[in-house]
Design a protein around this motif. Structure first.
Motif, PDB file in Angstrom:
ATOM      1  N   MET A   1      -3.887   9.652   5.220  1.00 61.82           N
ATOM      2  CA  MET A   1      -2.561  10.233   5.289  1.00 61.82           C
ATOM      3  C   MET A   1      -2.013  10.501   3.892  1.00 61.82           C
ATOM      4  N   ASP A   2      -2.360   9.658   2.946  1.00 61.07           N
ATOM      5  CA  ASP A   2      -1.866   9.874   1.587  1.00 61.07           C
ATOM      6  C   ASP A   2      -2.410  11.179   1.004  1.00 61.07           C
ATOM      7  N   ARG A   3      -3.643  11.489   1.299  1.00 57.74           N
ATOM      8  CA  ARG A   3      -4.285  12.678   0.759  1.00 57.74           C
ATOM      9  C   ARG A   3      -3.952  13.934   1.564  1.00 57.74           C
ATOM     10  N   GLU A   4      -3.819  13.796   2.854  1.00 59.25           N
ATOM     11  CA  GLU A   4      -3.626  14.940   3.746  1.00 59.25           C
ATOM     12  C   GLU A   4      -2.213  14.981   4.323  1.00 59.25           C
ATOM     13  N   TYR A   5      -1.214  14.616   3.522  1.00 57.14           N
ATOM     14  CA  TYR A   5       0.168  14.500   3.992  1.00 57.14           C
ATOM     15  C   TYR A   5       0.744  15.793   4.546  1.00 57.14           C
ATOM     16  N   ALA A   6       0.258  16.950   4.126  1.00 53.92           N
ATOM     17  CA  ALA A   6       0.821  18.229   4.577  1.00 53.92           C
ATOM     18  C   ALA A   6       0.274  18.663   5.932  1.00 53.92           C
ATOM     19  N   ARG A   7      -0.765  17.994   6.421  1.00 47.12           N
ATOM     20  CA  ARG A   7      -1.329  18.340   7.737  1.00 47.12           C
ATOM     21  C   ARG A   7      -0.575  17.614   8.835  1.00 47.12           C
ATOM     22  N   PRO A   8      -0.588  18.167  10.056  1.00 42.38           N
ATOM     23  CA  PRO A   8       0.066  17.470  11.178  1.00 42.38           C
ATOM     24  C   PRO A   8      -0.604  16.123  11.454  1.00 42.38           C
TER      25      PRO A   8
ATOM     26  N   LEU B   1       1.781  -0.804  12.034  1.00 37.54           N
ATOM     27  CA  LEU B   1       3.135  -1.334  11.916  1.00 37.54           C
ATOM     28  C   LEU B   1       3.122  -2.742  11.331  1.00 37.54           C
ATOM     29  N   LEU B   2       2.199  -3.569  11.779  1.00 39.72           N
ATOM     30  CA  LEU B   2       2.081  -4.924  11.234  1.00 39.72           C
ATOM     31  C   LEU B   2       1.709  -4.908   9.746  1.00 39.72           C
ATOM     32  N   ALA B   3       0.800  -4.019   9.379  1.00 40.74           N
ATOM     33  CA  ALA B   3       0.310  -3.983   8.001  1.00 40.74           C
ATOM     34  C   ALA B   3       1.303  -3.349   7.029  1.00 40.74           C
ATOM     35  N   TYR B   4       1.972  -2.275   7.461  1.00 44.38           N
ATOM     36  CA  TYR B   4       2.809  -1.505   6.535  1.00 44.38           C
ATOM     37  C   TYR B   4       4.308  -1.601   6.813  1.00 44.38           C
ATOM     38  N   GLY B   5       4.687  -2.196   7.923  1.00 46.11           N
ATOM     39  CA  GLY B   5       6.108  -2.338   8.225  1.00 46.11           C
ATOM     40  C   GLY B   5       6.753  -1.085   8.767  1.00 46.11           C
ATOM     41  N   GLU B   6       5.963  -0.078   9.068  1.00 42.46           N
ATOM     42  CA  GLU B   6       6.477   1.169   9.631  1.00 42.46           C
ATOM     43  C   GLU B   6       5.370   1.839  10.428  1.00 42.46           C
ATOM     44  N   THR B   7       5.768   2.747  11.285  1.00 48.06           N
ATOM     45  CA  THR B   7       4.799   3.447  12.124  1.00 48.06           C
ATOM     46  C   THR B   7       4.008   4.446  11.290  1.00 48.06           C
ATOM     47  N   PRO B   8       2.863   4.906  11.794  1.00 51.17           N
ATOM     48  CA  PRO B   8       2.114   5.933  11.051  1.00 51.17           C
ATOM     49  C   PRO B   8       2.963   7.186  10.792  1.00 51.17           C
ATOM     50  N   TYR B   9       3.770   7.581  11.765  1.00 51.43           N
ATOM     51  CA  TYR B   9       4.618   8.759  11.592  1.00 51.43           C
ATOM     52  C   TYR B   9       5.635   8.538  10.468  1.00 51.43           C
TER      53      TYR B   9
ATOM     54  N   ARG C   1       6.289  13.316  -2.156  1.00 48.68           N
ATOM     55  CA  ARG C   1       5.702  14.508  -2.785  1.00 48.68           C
ATOM     56  C   ARG C   1       6.777  15.568  -3.030  1.00 48.68           C
ATOM     57  N   ALA C   2       7.688  15.728  -2.082  1.00 49.35           N
ATOM     58  CA  ALA C   2       8.776  16.694  -2.249  1.00 49.35           C
ATOM     59  C   ALA C   2       9.650  16.322  -3.440  1.00 49.35           C
ATOM     60  N   MET C   3       9.920  15.036  -3.611  1.00 44.73           N
ATOM     61  CA  MET C   3      10.709  14.582  -4.757  1.00 44.73           C
ATOM     62  C   MET C   3      10.024  14.993  -6.059  1.00 44.73           C
TER      63      MET C   3
ATOM     64  N   VAL D   1       4.967  20.572   1.634  1.00 49.77           N
ATOM     65  CA  VAL D   1       4.700  19.171   1.997  1.00 49.77           C
ATOM     66  C   VAL D   1       4.490  18.978   3.496  1.00 49.77           C
ATOM     67  N   GLY D   2       4.492  20.081   4.256  1.00 50.86           N
ATOM     68  CA  GLY D   2       4.099  19.982   5.659  1.00 50.86           C
ATOM     69  C   GLY D   2       5.200  20.098   6.694  1.00 50.86           C
ATOM     70  N   TYR D   3       6.416  20.410   6.295  1.00 50.33           N
ATOM     71  CA  TYR D   3       7.492  20.574   7.273  1.00 50.33           C
ATOM     72  C   TYR D   3       7.515  22.010   7.780  1.00 50.33           C
ATOM     73  N   GLN D   4       7.757  22.171   9.059  1.00 45.58           N
ATOM     74  CA  GLN D   4       7.865  23.494   9.664  1.00 45.58           C
ATOM     75  C   GLN D   4       9.299  23.993   9.659  1.00 45.58           C
ATOM     76  N   SER D   5      10.249  23.082   9.509  1.00 44.17           N
ATOM     77  CA  SER D   5      11.666  23.414   9.588  1.00 44.17           C
ATOM     78  C   SER D   5      12.400  22.895   8.358  1.00 44.17           C
ATOM     79  N   LEU D   6      13.159  23.772   7.706  1.00 43.37           N
ATOM     80  CA  LEU D   6      13.946  23.364   6.546  1.00 43.37           C
ATOM     81  C   LEU D   6      14.999  22.342   6.956  1.00 43.37           C
ATOM     82  N   GLY D   7      15.584  22.504   8.135  1.00 45.16           N
ATOM     83  CA  GLY D   7      16.597  21.564   8.616  1.00 45.16           C
ATOM     84  C   GLY D   7      16.039  20.162   8.795  1.00 45.16           C
ATOM     85  N   THR D   8      14.871  20.064   9.396  1.00 40.08           N
ATOM     86  CA  THR D   8      14.231  18.763   9.589  1.00 40.08           C
ATOM     87  C   THR D   8      13.897  18.134   8.242  1.00 40.08           C
TER      88      THR D   8
END
Length: 126
Positions: free
Chosen positions: A1-8, A30-38, A48-50, A67-74
């Motif tokens: 995910m770190d390398r392919e962050y722009a892909r769905p 979630l146990l390992a990173y404290g957050e979901t994969p999403y 990356r956007a920053m 960086v992989g977003y389809q919507s500017l609003g999102t």
């Protein structure tokens, strides 16, 4: 995910790659990173956007697409949630670091704080 962050994000494919069910992968992540994969992926995209907003003249729309977003609003909503200001304001103000500052401090100051949304894990001493 770190390398392919722009892909769905495709949890079933990720799970298959590591020989786990999608549900088990999500729970272990979630146990390992404290957050979901999403959530992890969204944090990487905002990181990356920053960087792109600080180092390029690309428009906010172009950065969001890169960086992989389809919507500017999102993108703007997620960026604001994680960074605390909209992308355009972040670009104007810049990051809170100075040239010559140690790279480890720069990284700490420019990293989005996604984990504040994750519930704290209780610590027990036995």
């Amino acid at each position: 995910m770190d390398r392919e962050y722009a892909r769905p994000l495709d949890i079933p494919s990720l799970a298959s790659d590591v020989h786990l069910s999608a549900g088990h992968l999500s729970r272990q992540f979630l146990l390992a990173y404290g957050e979901t994969p999403y959530a992890y992926l969204m944090t990487r995209r905002v990181e990356r956007a920053m960087s792109l907003l600080r180092t390029t003249d690309a428009s906010v729309t172009d950065v969001s697409i890169a960086v992989g977003y389809q919507s500017l609003g999102t993108f703007s909503t997620r960026f604001t949630e994680l960074v605390g200001v909209p992308p355009s304001v972040y670009r104007e103000r810049g990051a809170p670091f100075r040239p010559g500052m140690a790279p480890c401090l720069v990284r700490q100051l420019t990293r989005p704080v996604r984990n504040r949304e994750a519930p704290p894990r209780p610590t027990t001493l036995t």
